[in-house]
Design an enzyme around this catalytic site. Structure first.
Site, short mmCIF file in Angstrom:
data_model
loop_
_atom_site.label_atom_id
_atom_site.label_comp_id
_atom_site.label_asym_id
_atom_site.label_seq_id
_atom_site.Cartn_x
_atom_site.Cartn_y
_atom_site.Cartn_z
N HIS A 90 12.16 -23.52 20.65
CA HIS A 90 13.46 -23.16 21.20
C HIS A 90 14.06 -24.27 22.08
CE1 HIS A 90 11.74 -22.39 25.25
NE2 HIS A 90 10.68 -21.98 24.58
N ASP A 91 15.37 -24.42 21.98
CA ASP A 91 16.16 -25.30 22.85
C ASP A 91 15.84 -26.78 22.67
OD1 ASP A 91 17.56 -23.11 24.41
OD2 ASP A 91 15.48 -22.65 24.91
N GLY A 123 9.03 -26.17 23.74
CA GLY A 123 10.44 -25.92 24.02
C GLY A 123 11.11 -27.03 24.81
#
Length: 277
Positions: free
Chosen positions: A125-126, A143
């Site tokens: 994520h991200d 992440g």
């Protein structure tokens, strides 16, 4: 793949709301969620899952068991609708996973054009991944990582969350990368250390021999253990002002990561690199 006809195998599920471009091929047993956008001439070979607010650029080829757009693996994520954006002409091989951003951060995971993601690689994520990235089998990002253009990550290498990897860096296989890796750097090991520059990659990009030699001189200045790093960076910026590539490295190091340090050279290494420059 050419042509303007979009085909969907009878066993595939494309939910209402999904947007498919022209010339898209959806193979057997694929699942495409309602918020997904698939660009022109993409192919989902078979058994591919694309969910979440995922956008796939034109010309992508996605192989069986890839799972794209699942929620962030982050305990702080509370379930908001976040995004995964995949660029054009990416090749995504078997069992690759790429997750949407988290609502506790940017809310976006971004993959640049022309990426090549081998089997079982993972983008968390991200993360932001630049153009022409190559992730070998099992390469993994935590992440919030920032990966530059033309970066190669070797098989079974793990990059810690919040780490930055500069343009055209090379991360050797089976490495644990817990700090930022400078542009053009070559890092390997557990924990990874710099092993000089990615000279092979620099040559492949057409970099002049004189520029490579100047960068290696700057490397020795930047990582000179006799002075503080901050002072070394100022010296390198002044003495190598005629070499913009050195300025790129100095700027990267001054910017600094969110939480982690710059990966240092292997002890006693002033730039082993590739002697046959």
């Amino acid at each position: 793949m050419t042509g303007n006809e979009t085909t969907i195998h009878p066993s595939a599920v494309v939910e209402p709301g999904a947007q498919l471009g022209t010339g898209v091929r959806i193979g057997p047993f694929c699942h495409v969620g309602p918020d997904v956008v698939v660009g022109d001439n993409c192919e989902l070979v078979g058994h591919v899952s694309v969910t979440g607010k995922t956008t796939i650029g034109k010309g992508a080829v996605i192989h069986p068991q890839a799972a794209l757009g699942r929620p962030a693996q982050d305990a702080k994520h509370k379930g908001a609708k976040t995004a995964l954006e995949i660029g054009e002409n990416c090749i995504i091989r078997e069992c690759v996973t790429m997750h949407c951003g988290s609502d506790a951060s940017t809310g976006r995971t971004v993959i640049g054009d022309d990426g090549f993601f081998l089997a079982y690689s993972h983008v968390a994520h991200d993360c932001v991944v630049g153009r022409n990235a190559v992730f070998a089998n099992g390469a993994t990002l935590g992440g919030h990582c920032q990966i530059g253009d033309f970066v190669y990550i070797g098989g079974l290498t793990a990059v810690h969350q919040n780490v930055r990897v500069g343009d055209r860096a090379f991360l050797g296989g089976c490495s644990a990368v817990v700090g930022d890796v400078i542009p053009y750097g070559m890092a390997a090991g557990n924990r990874a250390k710099l092993r000089g520059f990615n000279v092979v990659g620099m040559r492949r990009q057409g970099m002049a021999r004189a520029d490579i030699m100047r960068m290696r001189e700057a490397y020795r200045v930047i990582f000179d253990p006799q002075r503080p790093l901050k002072e070394n960076l100022e010296i390198a910026a002044r003495d190598f002002a005629d070499t913009p590539l050195v300025g790129e490295i100095v700027g990267f190091m001054k910017q600094g990561g969110k939480r982690y340090f710059i990966v240092p050279p292997l002890k006693g290494d002033a730039d082993e690199g590739d002697e046959a420059v």
